[in-house]
Write an enzyme that holds these catalytic residues in place. Structure first.
Site, PDB file in Angstrom:
ATOM      1  CE  LYS A 101      -4.376  -1.833   1.744  1.00  0.00           C
ATOM      2  NZ  LYS A 101      -5.503  -1.835   2.729  1.00  0.00           N
TER       3      LYS A 101
ATOM      4  NE  ARG B  51      -8.006  -8.883   0.974  1.00  0.00           N
ATOM      5  CZ  ARG B  51      -7.449  -8.065  -0.762  1.00  0.00           C
ATOM      6  NH1 ARG B  51      -6.420  -7.173  -0.037  1.00  0.00           N
ATOM      7  NH2 ARG B  51      -7.925  -8.466  -1.280  1.00  0.00           N
TER       8      ARG B  51
END
Length: 294
Positions: free
Chosen positions: A220, A260
């Site tokens: 991210k 995740r």
């Protein structure tokens, strides 16, 4: 299947959720798994690398992404879920739509991972209750096109906890059983980099909500701040994998239920090291207690 049933009694460690994006426009790996056979091969490879379950998504939630139709999402997701389930693999479906979730559960998915926490589709929470399926409820404020306009908080940790409690209350009111709820703080979703780091440093507070915690930091934007060493290019998502692995280690050591990730091996190692360390700590305490009684 509840969250706890995904772990054996002998192996209660942080679960590694491998990502399979069956989309052309995901920020990191769009287009890689569009073909069903490629998605299945990718899923099997993630399992061989140490993933415990696979998260299949057919709609990108990257910043600025536009939504696809339910029909398109179903066409992308369901054949892959069916094929992976036929292989005997535990599958999660990443969707905000109850219609997609229903089709995926019928196809063999054991978890519904709703990044909107049931806000995007009012039919989602009643479906989760009726299907008695484990769900991930993520902190969310707006769809991808507008989410960066909503990163304003009095206290990001306090506000996220309060809003997650609201989603839990809504799920319980809809009939979802508490043991089937997993929470996700939504790193990067309506959060700037500083806010994502603050949430990551507050896992113990998030765990105090009383539910298993899923941490999704893989590749991210906020990791670009630390992917600046060696020959890494922070603007290349895959060059953030080692930073993602470090976050997985922090999450596993901090008691997260799962992480995740796009790249599995580092997270799988982090999960096992954290479990071993926790096991060693228990053993030392037991030895110390016995020594103290002598």
């Amino acid at each position: 299947m509840s969250a706890t049933q995904l772990l054996t009694d002998a192996d209660r460690r942080c679960q590694v959720m491998g990502i399979i994006n069956v989309t052309p426009d995901s920020f990191s790996d769009g287009g890689r798994f569009l073909d069903v056979d490629a998605a299945v091969r990718g899923g099997l490879e993630l399992i061989r690398d140490g993933a415990d379950l696979l998260d299949v998504g057919g709609e990108s939630t990257r910043p600025g992404a536009q939504r696809v139709s339910a029909a398109e999402e179903i066409a992308r997701v369901i054949p892959v879920v069916e094929a992976l389930a036929r292989e005997g693999l535990p599958v999660s479906v990443d969707t905000m739509r109850a219609s997609v979730a229903q089709r995926a559960v019928e196809a063999g998915a054991v978890i519904v991972n709703d990044v909107s926490g049931g806000l995007a589709d009012p039919r989602m929470l009643p479906f989760l209750a009726e299907a008695e399926v484990t769900c991930v409820l993520m902190h969310w404020r707006a769809h991808s096109m507008r989410m960066d306009d909503f990163c304003f908080y009095d206290s990001v940790v306090g506000d996220v906890c309060a809003e997650l409690r609201g989603r839990v209350d809504a799920a319980l009111d809809a009939g979802v059983r508490p043991e089937r709820i997993i929470l996700d703080p939504g790193l990067g979703f309506a959060k700037n980099s500083a806010q994502s780091w603050e949430l990551l440093s507050s896992l113990s507070t998030l765990r105090d909500l009383g539910f298993p915690l899923l941490v999704g930091a893989s590749r991210k934007r906020f990791l670009t701040e630390v992917a600046t060493y060696g020959r890494r290019d922070p603007d290349v998502p895959a060059d953030r994998d080692e930073a993602s692995d470090a976050v997985a280690a922090v999450a596993a050591a901090g008691g997260a239920w799962g992480v995740r990730v796009h790249s599995v091996p580092g997270a799988a190692a982090a999960s096992r090291v954290a479990a071993r360390l926790h096991g060693s700590a228990v053993a030392v305490d037991v030895v110390g207690a016995r020594a103290g009684r002598r």
